[in-house]
Design an enzyme around this catalytic site. Sequence first.
Site, PDB file in Angstrom:
ATOM      1  N   LYS A 171     -13.696 -34.692 -40.217  1.00  0.00           N
ATOM      2  CA  LYS A 171     -12.677 -33.762 -39.706  1.00  0.00           C
ATOM      3  C   LYS A 171     -12.114 -34.402 -38.434  1.00  0.00           C
ATOM      4  O   LYS A 171     -12.736 -34.367 -37.378  1.00  0.00           O
ATOM      5  CB  LYS A 171     -13.334 -32.414 -39.375  1.00  0.00           C
ATOM      6  CG  LYS A 171     -12.401 -31.220 -39.412  1.00  0.00           C
ATOM      7  CD  LYS A 171     -11.202 -31.280 -38.530  1.00  0.00           C
ATOM      8  CE  LYS A 171     -11.469 -30.855 -37.110  1.00  0.00           C
ATOM      9  NZ  LYS A 171     -10.294 -30.964 -36.223  1.00  0.00           N
ATOM     10  N   GLU A 244     -21.603 -36.778 -28.853  1.00  0.00           N
ATOM     11  CA  GLU A 244     -21.025 -37.774 -27.944  1.00  0.00           C
ATOM     12  C   GLU A 244     -19.966 -37.035 -27.130  1.00  0.00           C
ATOM     13  O   GLU A 244     -18.875 -36.761 -27.637  1.00  0.00           O
ATOM     14  CB  GLU A 244     -20.392 -38.926 -28.740  1.00  0.00           C
ATOM     15  CG  GLU A 244     -21.368 -39.733 -29.571  1.00  0.00           C
ATOM     16  CD  GLU A 244     -22.361 -40.526 -28.735  1.00  0.00           C
ATOM     17  OE1 GLU A 244     -22.174 -40.630 -27.514  1.00  0.00           O
ATOM     18  OE2 GLU A 244     -23.342 -41.022 -29.302  1.00  0.00           O
ATOM     19  N   CYS A 278     -13.812 -41.763 -22.902  1.00  0.00           N
ATOM     20  CA  CYS A 278     -15.003 -41.076 -22.391  1.00  0.00           C
ATOM     21  C   CYS A 278     -15.708 -41.944 -21.357  1.00  0.00           C
ATOM     22  O   CYS A 278     -16.394 -41.445 -20.486  1.00  0.00           O
ATOM     23  CB  CYS A 278     -15.928 -40.734 -23.540  1.00  0.00           C
ATOM     24  SG  CYS A 278     -16.189 -42.113 -24.630  1.00  0.00           S
ATOM     25  N   GLU A 376     -14.668 -33.907 -15.671  1.00  0.00           N
ATOM     26  CA  GLU A 376     -13.994 -34.995 -16.375  1.00  0.00           C
ATOM     27  C   GLU A 376     -12.477 -34.805 -16.263  1.00  0.00           C
ATOM     28  O   GLU A 376     -11.948 -33.778 -16.682  1.00  0.00           O
ATOM     29  CB  GLU A 376     -14.415 -34.999 -17.843  1.00  0.00           C
ATOM     30  CG  GLU A 376     -13.877 -36.195 -18.596  1.00  0.00           C
ATOM     31  CD  GLU A 376     -14.288 -36.190 -20.065  1.00  0.00           C
ATOM     32  OE1 GLU A 376     -14.155 -35.139 -20.716  1.00  0.00           O
ATOM     33  OE2 GLU A 376     -14.733 -37.243 -20.547  1.00  0.00           O
TER      34      GLU A 376
HETATM   35  P1  NAD Z   1     -12.437 -31.326 -28.331  1.00  0.00           P
HETATM   36  O1  NAD Z   1     -13.818 -30.922 -28.046  1.00  0.00           O
HETATM   37  O2  NAD Z   1     -11.335 -30.408 -27.960  1.00  0.00           O
HETATM   38  O3  NAD Z   1     -12.250 -31.581 -29.910  1.00  0.00           O
HETATM   39  C1  NAD Z   1     -13.040 -32.507 -30.608  1.00  0.00           C
HETATM   40  C2  NAD Z   1     -13.034 -32.162 -32.090  1.00  0.00           C
HETATM   41  O4  NAD Z   1     -13.724 -30.929 -32.293  1.00  0.00           O
HETATM   42  C3  NAD Z   1     -11.646 -31.965 -32.680  1.00  0.00           C
HETATM   43  O5  NAD Z   1     -11.611 -32.543 -33.966  1.00  0.00           O
HETATM   44  C4  NAD Z   1     -11.532 -30.456 -32.776  1.00  0.00           C
HETATM   45  O6  NAD Z   1     -10.638 -29.994 -33.758  1.00  0.00           O
HETATM   46  C5  NAD Z   1     -12.953 -30.076 -33.124  1.00  0.00           C
HETATM   47  N1  NAD Z   1     -13.334 -28.682 -32.842  1.00  0.00           N
HETATM   48  C6  NAD Z   1     -12.776 -27.807 -31.962  1.00  0.00           C
HETATM   49  N2  NAD Z   1     -13.443 -26.637 -31.987  1.00  0.00           N
HETATM   50  C7  NAD Z   1     -14.449 -26.765 -32.889  1.00  0.00           C
HETATM   51  C8  NAD Z   1     -15.500 -25.922 -33.338  1.00  0.00           C
HETATM   52  N3  NAD Z   1     -15.662 -24.679 -32.874  1.00  0.00           N
HETATM   53  N4  NAD Z   1     -16.366 -26.395 -34.266  1.00  0.00           N
HETATM   54  C9  NAD Z   1     -16.249 -27.665 -34.733  1.00  0.00           C
HETATM   55  N5  NAD Z   1     -15.261 -28.515 -34.349  1.00  0.00           N
HETATM   56  C10 NAD Z   1     -14.377 -28.076 -33.430  1.00  0.00           C
HETATM   57  O7  NAD Z   1     -12.250 -32.766 -27.680  1.00  0.00           O
HETATM   58  P2  NAD Z   1     -10.918 -33.639 -27.588  1.00  0.00           P
HETATM   59  O8  NAD Z   1     -10.016 -33.055 -26.561  1.00  0.00           O
HETATM   60  O9  NAD Z   1     -10.396 -33.888 -28.960  1.00  0.00           O
HETATM   61  O10 NAD Z   1     -11.506 -35.030 -27.051  1.00  0.00           O
HETATM   62  C11 NAD Z   1     -11.678 -35.329 -25.711  1.00  0.00           C
HETATM   63  C12 NAD Z   1     -13.153 -35.261 -25.341  1.00  0.00           C
HETATM   64  O11 NAD Z   1     -13.914 -36.122 -26.162  1.00  0.00           O
HETATM   65  C13 NAD Z   1     -13.422 -35.736 -23.912  1.00  0.00           C
HETATM   66  O12 NAD Z   1     -14.316 -34.857 -23.285  1.00  0.00           O
HETATM   67  C14 NAD Z   1     -14.068 -37.092 -24.107  1.00  0.00           C
HETATM   68  O13 NAD Z   1     -14.898 -37.509 -23.054  1.00  0.00           O
HETATM   69  C15 NAD Z   1     -14.830 -36.876 -25.363  1.00  0.00           C
HETATM   70  N6  NAD Z   1     -15.141 -38.146 -25.999  1.00  0.00           N
HETATM   71  C16 NAD Z   1     -16.429 -38.591 -25.953  1.00  0.00           C
HETATM   72  C17 NAD Z   1     -16.749 -39.817 -26.515  1.00  0.00           C
HETATM   73  C18 NAD Z   1     -18.160 -40.338 -26.464  1.00  0.00           C
HETATM   74  O14 NAD Z   1     -18.447 -41.276 -27.179  1.00  0.00           O
HETATM   75  N7  NAD Z   1     -19.054 -39.796 -25.663  1.00  0.00           N
HETATM   76  C19 NAD Z   1     -15.758 -40.588 -27.130  1.00  0.00           C
HETATM   77  C20 NAD Z   1     -14.466 -40.102 -27.158  1.00  0.00           C
HETATM   78  C21 NAD Z   1     -14.168 -38.873 -26.586  1.00  0.00           C
END
Ligand code: NAD
Length: 525
Positions: A171, A244, A278, A376
Amino acid sequence: MAQSIPAKSPGAEIIVYNPATTEEIGRAPLTMPEEVARAVGRAREARAAWAARSFHERGAVIMQARKIILNELDEIAALVSRETGKPSPEAIAMELAPALDLMQYFARKTATLLRPRRISVGLYWTMGRSSYEIYKPQGVIGIISPWNFPWATPLAEVVMALMAGNTVVLKPSELTPLTALKINEVLTRAGLPENVFQVVTGDGSTGAALVASGVDKILFTGSVTTGRRVAEAAAKYLIPVVLELGGKDAMIVLDDANIVNAARGALWGAFANCGQSCASVERCYVHESIAGQFIAEVVKETKRLRQSTGADNTADLGPMSSERQLSVVERHVNQALNHGAVALTGGERLRDVAGPFYPPTVLTNVTHEMDVMREETFGPVLPIMTFKTDDEAIRLANDSDFGLTASVWTNNIGRGQQLARQIDAGTVTINEVLYTHAIAQTPWGGTKQSGLGRTHGQAGLMELVRPQHVHVNRLQMIPDLWWFNYDEGAGQLFRGFARRFASGSLFQASLLLPQMVRRWRTPRN
Ligand code: NAD
């Protein structure tokens, strides 16, 4: 323009826009929960046949996909660029090249990495016992991914999961579904059997449906808030999760560092991908004795960066990926400026362009009371503080709820390694920054609120399998000494086990032999 999520009904679509131009670039289905469940059902049915294939056969499909990607390198980079706003050359350097490397590594090496492993059983070998561990696929892996590296992040996890013998349902972020659909197209053209890998495009509700759909494990990459929600939902179904999550990664520049190189490292670490990584440098601590020179170098280089829509392939930075993320950056920077911080470059969004453009911003006079040093920011912002001693630098670096990566810059590698050990983070780099996610062989993951578990490397592969311990007793004619019945002689022998056998010493254990033989010979009463 923000990505448009329509009312949820079958047939609904996500409209995807290029953040640099705000033009529509495509549409993707908004997958309903019932269809997510059906996709997982199909993945479950496809599982046995895929798991039965040899590592060599699975690797051949991955290597074929790799060939297709190489042939279409620029086209794929352009798609990633259009969907995220990042410059195309950066998409190649930070997404496509690392994923290609990871594909060849796991296609060739998974068989070796998952070879059954003999386990030493201590003194139990004297009783004819041996143990080993085998690694079976988890089953169906659900992957939920963010928008910032829409090609590299999911593709790496998909390849590793497939090589380990799992089937996968992905997803992707609602901001970047087209890149995920391209991954699907490439793997299908490479000959991956039907339903071994599927993509369900949609928003958070589609992600929530995937967690609730009966998958065997979830790999989630995203924000702390959503990660917590996913972990709570997964707990209900008792399925394991890898999380992550976010970072607030510290960069420490010691007094003996190469100032020019450290400044250039800080720039790339903070502003690559418009700061939306990240592992971006989110806060920088520089020794007070070199702070003036270091900051002057950072400012000089920042002013040379080119930011544009990237149409001519010469931009260093593009727009941010969404208005939503830009508003977080504005909130952090404005709060810092209102409390005495100084913006040496940037500090305000660009207003004469259509998309969410925020310029690279260098801040000084910041404190740990400001959100820009604690939460962040995930944007092109580099706040810089000074420190006096190594201990103070470590204390500041560890004064955070996050622990994804950190870096130490010094000409003395031994001193750097000593400091690295004191930093609470999943990865600490010395004279390096940000890029180790690109190394397939090394583990990736954080401590504290940066997450649970690992992706990449041997540790990441282990998340995708169920280890099974197999224990063998070759003396099958002889009853165990600890079986029934318990009498006085047994009690004495068990005390001997506690004192001598459990010491781990073969000599001590051998002193029990007469008692052991007596117990074997004593008839059961
Ligand atoms: P987000 O948490 O808003 O969304 C991530 C994913 O989760 C999306 O696909 C979203 O549709 C889905 N999602 C949303 N609500 C959900 C739910 N209730 N149940 C299941 N899935 C759901 O994050 P974002 O804005 O897309 O990404 C940015 C974040 O990702 C930042 O905090 C960044 O640090 C983190 N990130 C971490 C890593 C790592 O390896 N640690 C790598 C890349 C990004």
